[in-house]
Design a protein around this motif. Structure first.
Motif, PDB file in Angstrom:
ATOM      1  N   CYS A 205       0.845  -1.179   0.000  1.00 15.36           N
ATOM      2  CA  CYS A 205       0.000   0.000   0.000  1.00 15.36           C
ATOM      3  C   CYS A 205       0.898   1.253   0.000  1.00 15.36           C
ATOM      4  N   PRO A 206       0.527   2.273  -0.764  1.00 13.96           N
ATOM      5  CA  PRO A 206      -0.675   2.443  -1.591  1.00 13.96           C
ATOM      6  C   PRO A 206      -0.556   1.660  -2.898  1.00 13.96           C
ATOM      7  N   ASP A 295       5.753  -0.569  -4.556  1.00 20.00           N
ATOM      8  CA  ASP A 295       6.302  -1.428  -5.609  1.00 20.00           C
ATOM      9  C   ASP A 295       5.596  -2.781  -5.551  1.00 20.00           C
ATOM     10  N   CYS A 296       4.732  -3.022  -6.521  1.00 18.30           N
ATOM     11  CA  CYS A 296       3.981  -4.267  -6.593  1.00 18.30           C
ATOM     12  C   CYS A 296       3.642  -4.521  -8.058  1.00 18.30           C
ATOM     13  N   PRO A 297       3.136  -5.702  -8.418  1.00 19.57           N
ATOM     14  CA  PRO A 297       2.875  -5.995  -9.829  1.00 19.57           C
ATOM     15  C   PRO A 297       1.951  -4.991 -10.506  1.00 19.57           C
ATOM     16  N   ALA A 298       0.896  -4.552  -9.817  1.00 21.84           N
ATOM     17  CA  ALA A 298      -0.033  -3.600 -10.421  1.00 21.84           C
ATOM     18  C   ALA A 298       0.657  -2.277 -10.725  1.00 21.84           C
ATOM     19  N   ARG A 300       3.888  -1.782 -11.258  1.00 19.79           N
ATOM     20  CA  ARG A 300       4.838  -1.960 -12.357  1.00 19.79           C
ATOM     21  C   ARG A 300       4.107  -2.020 -13.699  1.00 19.79           C
ATOM     22  N   ALA A 301       2.962  -2.696 -13.722  1.00 21.41           N
ATOM     23  CA  ALA A 301       2.187  -2.771 -14.964  1.00 21.41           C
ATOM     24  C   ALA A 301       1.724  -1.382 -15.392  1.00 21.41           C
ATOM     25  N   ILE A 302       1.246  -0.599 -14.453  1.00 23.41           N
ATOM     26  CA  ILE A 302       0.768   0.759 -14.765  1.00 23.41           C
ATOM     27  C   ILE A 302       1.895   1.615 -15.308  1.00 23.41           C
ATOM     28  N   ARG A 303       3.060   1.523 -14.715  1.00 23.63           N
ATOM     29  CA  ARG A 303       4.173   2.352 -15.181  1.00 23.63           C
ATOM     30  C   ARG A 303       4.684   1.889 -16.545  1.00 23.63           C
ATOM     31  N   ASP A 304       4.629   0.594 -16.782  1.00 22.86           N
ATOM     32  CA  ASP A 304       4.995   0.096 -18.118  1.00 22.86           C
ATOM     33  C   ASP A 304       3.986   0.566 -19.171  1.00 22.86           C
ATOM     34  N   LEU A 305       2.714   0.551 -18.817  1.00 22.10           N
ATOM     35  CA  LEU A 305       1.689   1.025 -19.752  1.00 22.10           C
ATOM     36  C   LEU A 305       1.853   2.511 -20.045  1.00 22.10           C
ATOM     37  N   ALA A 306       2.174   3.268 -19.017  1.00 21.73           N
ATOM     38  CA  ALA A 306       2.389   4.702 -19.214  1.00 21.73           C
ATOM     39  C   ALA A 306       3.577   4.960 -20.121  1.00 21.73           C
TER      40      ALA A 306
END
Length: 473
Positions: A205-206, A295-298, A300-306
Motif C-alpha cells: 500500500c498504496p 512497488d507491486c505488480p499492479a 509496475r504494470a501501470i508504469r509500463d503502460l504509461a
C-alpha cells in the motif's frame, strides 16, 4: 448519365422517403453489437436479428436474398448477373451514455436523423437497397445487376468478410458507403493483438486495486476510472490539477470507504480521427504512474503502460516504431481498453501502419515491446495496408458521380479508419455526409442530416446506373 434520370431518381426518393425512414427505424431498434460466439451464433442474436429484419425488407421489395453462415446477407436482382457490389454492415458499436434521444430509435431533430447506426452503417444500407429498387422501377435497361452485401461484424475487424472470401468471389466492382472521407482510396495496415498479465494479489500500500478504461477497441475512450488504496484526494489533488492542465483531461477525486476513486473525463472520438479526442485512459494511467505507489505488480504494470502508451503521443515511437511513408506518414497507436485489478491486467489497443508496413518493421516491433515489458501477447496476424492508386478508373468514375450529386470533385484520400473495402482488392469506400460534418459516429447522439441521406440514396442509384453498364469504367 442524363439529367432526366437524375431528376427521376430524386422524385422517386421524395415519394418513398417515409417508407425508407420506417425501414431504417425497424433496423435501428435492434442493438446489433457484434459478440463473437454468443447465443450459438457467429456474432450474437442481435446481429442475426437485424440481418433477418433487413432480409424481410428486401424480400418485400422483390429481391433475391441469401444468408451465408448466419453472418452475411446478400441481396440481388432476380434476373441479372451482378457486376457491382455495394457493401455495408448492420452491426454497430455500443451506444454508451450521454444520449439526448433514445439511441436505438430513429428520432428526427430539426433537419437531422438521430440514432445509433443512422450513419454507421444502417442508414447507408437502406439507401443502397432503395437505390437498387429505384433503378429497377425507373426502367433503366442495364445488362448487369448489383449485389448488396451486408455483414454483421465490421466493427470488430471484419471476420465475417474474411470468412466469406474464403468461399466466394466478389463482383468485379466493389464499393462501400462507410467512409469519413468523401472518397477513400486506401486504408492503413492494422495490428491489434490482445495483451495482459496475471499476478498474485499483493497487500502493499498504496496501490491501484481497480482500473477500468475504455469499452471498445476502435474508439478513443472518453472516460476512465481507478480505485487507489492508501491515498486520499488531498494527497493526489496537486498532482492531478497540474496534469489536467497538460493532458487536457479533467479528473474527479472522491474519498470513499474503499479508497480514493479517480475519474478521468476526456473526449471520445472515432479511431480514424483520434486526434480530435482526449484519451481518458492514457491520461489516467499517466496520472497513476506519477503517484507514490508501492512497488507491486499492479504498479509496475501501470508504469509500463504509461511508458509504452504515453498520453498524447499516438505515433508508437515509445514502442520503437519508425516506419512511415509519403501516403500516410507515421504509424498511429491508440491504447483504447483496459481492465486491471489485484490479480492481473488485460488490454487492447488500436494500431495503424503505413503502406510499407511489414511484420518486420511494424507488428513484430509492437509485439516485442509488449513482451519485453512483461506482458503476454495473444497470437494475431497484422492486416497489410489497402491502396488503390488515385488515377484508377474506379476513382475517376466515382469522382464524376460525386460531382453530379454534390457539385464538386472530391480529392482521393488515405484513411486511418477501416472499412470492408480493406479486404477486397480494388475496392474503395466513399463518404456518407457532407465533408466537414461530424456525424458523431461511435459517439453519443450519432446523427445524419436528412439532406445528406437524400444525397446518399441518389449517389447510390446513379452509381448503379453507371457501373452496371456494358463497359462501366
Amino acid at each position: 448519365m442524363s439529367v432526366n434520370l437524375q431528376e427521376s431518381i430524386r422524385q422517386y426518393f421524395a415519394e418513398h422517403r417515409q417508407e425508407m425512414l420506417e425501414d431504417l427505424a425497424y433496423l435501428v431498434e435492434v442493438p446489433g453489437v457484434a459478440k463473437p460466439g454468443k447465443d450459438g451464433l457467429p456474432y450474437g442474436k442481435e446481429c442475426y436479428e437485424v440481418m433477418l429484419r433487413f432480409q424481410t425488407i428486401a424480400q418485400r421489395m422483390g429481391f433475391v436474398t441469401a444468408i451465408h453462415d448466419d453472418a452475411v446477407l446478400t441481396v440481388e436482382y432476380p434476373d441479372k448477373p451482378s457486376q457491382l457490389c455495394l457493401m455495408a454492415h448492420l452491426d454497430v458499436v455500443d451506444a454508451g451514455d450521454g444520449w439526448d434521444t433514445p439511441p436505438y430509435a430513429v428520432t428526427q431533430v430539426d433537419d437531422k436523423l438521430c440514432g445509433r447506426g443512422v450513419t454507421d452503417d444502417k442508414g447507408p444500407a437502406i439507401a443502397a437497397l432503395y437505390a437498387m429498387k429505384a433503378v429497377q422501377e425507373l426502367g433503366c435497361d442495364l445488362p448487369y445487376g448489383v449485389q448488396l452485401w451486408l455483414g454483421t461484424a465490421e466493427e470488430i475487424g471484419s471476420p465475417d468478410l474474411k470468412h466469406y472470401l474464403k468461399n466466394h468471389t466478389m463482383p468485379p466492382i466493389v464499393l462501400t458507403p462507410d467512409s469519413m472521407e468523401a472518397l477513400c482510396t486506401g486504408e492503413s495496415a492494422k495490428h491489434r493483438p490482445d495483451f495482459g498479465g496475471k499476478w498474485e494479489p499483493c497487500v502493499a500500500c498504496p496501490q491501484v486495486v481497480y482500473l477500468q478504461g475504455g469499452k471498445v477497441r476502435n474508439a478513443v475512450p472518453g472516460e476512465s476510472e481507478a480505485l487507489v488504496e492508501g491515498l486520499s484526494a488531498e494527497d493526489v489533488r496537486p498532482i492531478a490539477e497540474e496534469w489536467a492542465k497538460e493532458s487536457e483531461v479533467a479528473f474527479q477525486l472522491e474519498d470513499t470507504d474503499k479508497g480514493l476513486m479517480i475519474r478521468a473525463i476526456g473526449r471520445i472520438a472515432h479511431i480514424g480521427i483520434a486526434e480530435q479526442g482526449r484519451n481518458a485512459q492514457t491520461a489516467l494511467i499517466a496520472l497513476l504512474s506519477k503517484l507514490p505507489l508501492a512497488d507491486c505488480p499492479a504498479t509496475r504494470a501501470i508504469r509500463d503502460l504509461a511508458r509504452l502508451f504515453p498520453h498524447g503521443d499516438m505515433t508508437g515511437a515509445a514502442m520503437g516504431l519508425t516506419v512511415e511513408d509519403h501516403v500516410m506518414g507515421k504509424c498511429r497507436v491508440n491504447f483504447t481498453t483496459c481492465y486491471l485489478d489485484t490479480e492481473g491486467f488485460r488490454g487492447q489497443f488500436d494500431s495503424r501502419g503505413p503502406t510499407n508496413a511489414t511484420p518486420e518493421n511494424y507488428s513484430l516491433v509492437i509485439d516485442k515491446a509488449l513482451r519485453e515489458a512483461g506482458f503476454t501477447v495473444a497470437a494475431s496476424e497484422m492486416d497489410a495496408a489497402h491502396y488503390v492508386p488515385d488515377d484508377a478508373p474506379i476513382i475517376r468514375a466515382m469522382q464524376a458521380i460525386w460531382q453530379q450529386v454534390w457539385g464538386y470533385t472530391p480529392k482521393p484520400e488515405f484513411s486511418f479508419a477501416g472499412t470492408y473495402a480493406h479486404y477486397v482488392d480494388g475496392a474503395i469506400a466513399y463518404g456518407i455526409a457532407a465533408p466537414g460534418v461530424d456525424t458523431l459516429l461511435h459517439k453519443a447522439n450519432e446523427f445524419l442530416p436528412i439532406a445528406d441521406f437524400d444525397r446518399q440514396v441518389e449517389l447510390c442509384a446513379l452509381t448503379i446506373a453507371r457501373m452496371c453498364q456494358e463497359k462501366p469504367l
